[in-house]
Design a protein around this motif. Sequence first.
Motif, PDB file in Angstrom:
ATOM      1  N   LYS A 114      27.705  50.616 -63.153  1.00 26.61           N
ATOM      2  CA  LYS A 114      27.470  49.439 -62.323  1.00 26.61           C
ATOM      3  C   LYS A 114      26.557  48.453 -63.044  1.00 26.61           C
ATOM      4  CE  LYS A 114      25.802  48.026 -57.753  1.00 26.61           C
ATOM      5  NZ  LYS A 114      25.225  48.493 -56.447  1.00 26.61           N
ATOM      6  N   GLU A 115      25.532  48.969 -63.690  1.00 26.83           N
ATOM      7  CA  GLU A 115      24.599  48.124 -64.429  1.00 26.83           C
ATOM      8  C   GLU A 115      25.296  47.505 -65.646  1.00 26.83           C
ATOM      9  OE1 GLU A 115      20.123  48.505 -66.410  1.00 26.83           O
ATOM     10  OE2 GLU A 115      21.164  50.280 -65.676  1.00 26.83           O
ATOM     11  N   TYR A 121      30.660  41.538 -67.384  1.00 29.23           N
ATOM     12  CA  TYR A 121      31.192  40.349 -66.725  1.00 29.23           C
ATOM     13  C   TYR A 121      30.901  39.108 -67.575  1.00 29.23           C
ATOM     14  CZ  TYR A 121      31.834  36.434 -63.592  1.00 29.23           C
ATOM     15  OH  TYR A 121      32.236  35.226 -63.069  1.00 29.23           O
ATOM     16  N   GLY A 122      29.640  38.942 -67.960  1.00 24.80           N
ATOM     17  CA  GLY A 122      29.273  37.750 -68.711  1.00 24.80           C
ATOM     18  C   GLY A 122      29.739  37.763 -70.151  1.00 24.80           C
ATOM     19  N   SER A 123      29.724  38.936 -70.771  1.00 29.54           N
ATOM     20  CA  SER A 123      30.038  38.986 -72.201  1.00 29.54           C
ATOM     21  C   SER A 123      31.533  39.008 -72.479  1.00 29.54           C
ATOM     22  CB  SER A 123      29.397  40.232 -72.833  1.00 29.54           C
ATOM     23  OG  SER A 123      29.995  41.417 -72.341  1.00 29.54           O
ATOM     24  N   SER A 124      32.345  39.389 -71.486  1.00 29.44           N
ATOM     25  CA  SER A 124      33.773  39.536 -71.796  1.00 29.44           C
ATOM     26  C   SER A 124      34.724  39.128 -70.669  1.00 29.44           C
ATOM     27  CB  SER A 124      34.048  40.994 -72.181  1.00 29.44           C
ATOM     28  OG  SER A 124      33.667  41.877 -71.134  1.00 29.44           O
ATOM     29  N   GLU A 125      34.410  39.472 -69.426  1.00 33.40           N
ATOM     30  CA  GLU A 125      35.335  39.125 -68.355  1.00 33.40           C
ATOM     31  C   GLU A 125      35.484  37.616 -68.218  1.00 33.40           C
ATOM     32  OE1 GLU A 125      34.702  41.132 -64.631  1.00 33.40           O
ATOM     33  OE2 GLU A 125      34.061  42.976 -65.628  1.00 33.40           O
ATOM     34  N   VAL A 126      34.386  36.889 -68.359  1.00 29.10           N
ATOM     35  CA  VAL A 126      34.492  35.435 -68.242  1.00 29.10           C
ATOM     36  C   VAL A 126      35.286  34.839 -69.405  1.00 29.10           C
ATOM     37  CG1 VAL A 126      32.369  35.217 -66.899  1.00 29.10           C
ATOM     38  CG2 VAL A 126      32.284  34.936 -69.390  1.00 29.10           C
ATOM     39  N   VAL A 127      35.322  35.541 -70.539  1.00 27.02           N
ATOM     40  CA  VAL A 127      36.141  35.073 -71.663  1.00 27.02           C
ATOM     41  C   VAL A 127      37.613  35.118 -71.267  1.00 27.02           C
ATOM     42  CG1 VAL A 127      36.782  35.433 -74.074  1.00 27.02           C
ATOM     43  CG2 VAL A 127      34.422  35.836 -73.331  1.00 27.02           C
ATOM     44  N   GLY A 128      38.004  36.184 -70.573  1.00 30.77           N
ATOM     45  CA  GLY A 128      39.366  36.251 -70.045  1.00 30.77           C
ATOM     46  C   GLY A 128      39.649  35.123 -69.082  1.00 30.77           C
ATOM     47  N   LEU A 129      38.678  34.784 -68.253  1.00 25.78           N
ATOM     48  CA  LEU A 129      38.844  33.692 -67.299  1.00 25.78           C
ATOM     49  C   LEU A 129      38.961  32.343 -68.011  1.00 25.78           C
ATOM     50  CD1 LEU A 129      36.244  34.862 -64.625  1.00 25.78           C
ATOM     51  CD2 LEU A 129      38.743  34.852 -64.368  1.00 25.78           C
ATOM     52  N   PRO A 173      27.079  53.923 -70.309  1.00 30.60           N
ATOM     53  CA  PRO A 173      26.187  54.414 -69.252  1.00 30.60           C
ATOM     54  C   PRO A 173      25.466  55.688 -69.693  1.00 30.60           C
ATOM     55  CG  PRO A 173      28.342  53.823 -68.357  1.00 30.60           C
ATOM     56  CD  PRO A 173      28.475  53.781 -69.844  1.00 30.60           C
ATOM     57  N   GLN A 174      24.167  55.698 -69.539  1.00 27.58           N
ATOM     58  CA  GLN A 174      23.403  56.880 -69.909  1.00 27.58           C
ATOM     59  C   GLN A 174      23.850  58.107 -69.103  1.00 27.58           C
ATOM     60  OE1 GLN A 174      20.788  57.060 -72.410  1.00 27.58           O
ATOM     61  NE2 GLN A 174      21.960  55.222 -72.917  1.00 27.58           N
ATOM     62  N   LYS A 175      24.358  57.873 -67.903  1.00 23.79           N
ATOM     63  CA  LYS A 175      24.866  58.977 -67.090  1.00 23.79           C
ATOM     64  C   LYS A 175      26.035  59.673 -67.779  1.00 23.79           C
ATOM     65  CE  LYS A 175      25.312  58.794 -62.666  1.00 23.79           C
ATOM     66  NZ  LYS A 175      25.676  58.388 -61.278  1.00 23.79           N
ATOM     67  N   ASP A 176      26.862  58.891 -68.473  1.00 28.77           N
ATOM     68  CA  ASP A 176      27.993  59.483 -69.196  1.00 28.77           C
ATOM     69  C   ASP A 176      27.507  60.335 -70.360  1.00 28.77           C
ATOM     70  OD1 ASP A 176      29.589  58.112 -67.448  1.00 28.77           O
ATOM     71  OD2 ASP A 176      30.797  57.112 -68.982  1.00 28.77           O
ATOM     72  N   LEU A 177      26.506  59.838 -71.069  1.00 31.46           N
ATOM     73  CA  LEU A 177      25.942  60.611 -72.178  1.00 31.46           C
ATOM     74  C   LEU A 177      25.384  61.945 -71.668  1.00 31.46           C
ATOM     75  CD1 LEU A 177      24.129  57.689 -74.016  1.00 31.46           C
ATOM     76  CD2 LEU A 177      25.875  59.126 -75.051  1.00 31.46           C
ATOM     77  N   LYS A 178      24.640  61.867 -70.585  1.00 26.08           N
ATOM     78  CA  LYS A 178      24.021  63.075 -70.031  1.00 26.08           C
ATOM     79  C   LYS A 178      25.062  64.069 -69.544  1.00 26.08           C
ATOM     80  CE  LYS A 178      19.849  60.553 -68.690  1.00 26.08           C
ATOM     81  NZ  LYS A 178      19.111  59.923 -67.566  1.00 26.08           N
ATOM     82  N   SER A 179      26.189  63.565 -69.037  1.00 20.39           N
ATOM     83  CA  SER A 179      27.222  64.461 -68.530  1.00 20.39           C
ATOM     84  C   SER A 179      27.850  65.296 -69.648  1.00 20.39           C
ATOM     85  CB  SER A 179      28.306  63.677 -67.790  1.00 20.39           C
ATOM     86  OG  SER A 179      29.083  62.916 -68.692  1.00 20.39           O
ATOM     87  N   PHE A 180      27.707  64.825 -70.903  1.00 20.85           N
ATOM     88  CA  PHE A 180      28.195  65.589 -72.057  1.00 20.85           C
ATOM     89  C   PHE A 180      27.036  66.215 -72.845  1.00 20.85           C
ATOM     90  CE2 PHE A 180      31.898  63.066 -71.073  1.00 20.85           C
ATOM     91  CZ  PHE A 180      32.949  63.907 -71.387  1.00 20.85           C
TER      92      PHE A 180
END
Length: 277
Positions: A114-115, A121-129, A173-180
């Motif tokens: 989420k973070e 959004y700003g670094s890439s999604e708006v580029v698509g827009l 996401p740090q949560k993903d790192l921790k999950s592994f």
Amino acid sequence: MIDQTIYSIFKGGSKTYFYSTIFFPKRVKEDVFVLYSFLRKADDYVDSVPQDAEGFFDFKERYYQAIDGTITGDIVVDSFVKLVERKKFETRWVDAFLNSMEMDITKSKYETMKELLVYLYGSSEVVGLLMAKIMDLSEESYENARYLGRSMQYINFIRDIYEDIGLGRTYFPQKDLKSFNIESLDEEYTKKRPEEFKGFIRRQLETYFSWQEKAEEGFSYIPFRYLIPVKTASDLYKWTGSQINKNPFVVYERKVKPSIPNILSKVVINSITAGLG
């Protein structure tokens, strides 16, 4: 006519984008060159070693001066603002892009997806827009355009792990790192935990491919004359993902990128298959 400075910035950046873009019709191609040079210049300030935060903030200030009507003398900024006005870009999209670039100065890791999505959004999604606006696509395409920008950025994160570690950043996401059970993406650390690292990378690739699939659902909104370069860039990023999936540790060995002949051959293939379709 494309300004030489703008041309050089684009050509010196992404080969995939550059050699795909040259197959757009002339006016769209010129607009994409202006857009990319603005994005690239902002990104270069925050990615330089040492980081040029002062240069970035000066660049950002020139943009807002230009939006207020000042001719700054910066060909990249002034040309981009003309494009903003002509294509009626939402200036909040540009604000979001600049805010994400600023995050690269102040932030080095993200705790949750989420973070991270705020940054994406700003670094890439708006580029698509912005690309959708350049191609005059309907607003129904915007969600898919966001996914295309997001997915391309995410595969870049995976491909550029080694480079980003050198810049002190981790874009997962740090949560993903921790999950592994991974505490660091430093090469020396991950080579002691090869299976955990491979599992982590393949999980990130699953995320990329799922976003990419949603992006491609929007290809039906893109006119034939614009679809070939867009699909070519998309296909080449999928190729990058497939190469990394075969050997996740390749991200420490080299920057996985298609060759120029591979890019051009993909354009030819897409031109033929699109024509048949």
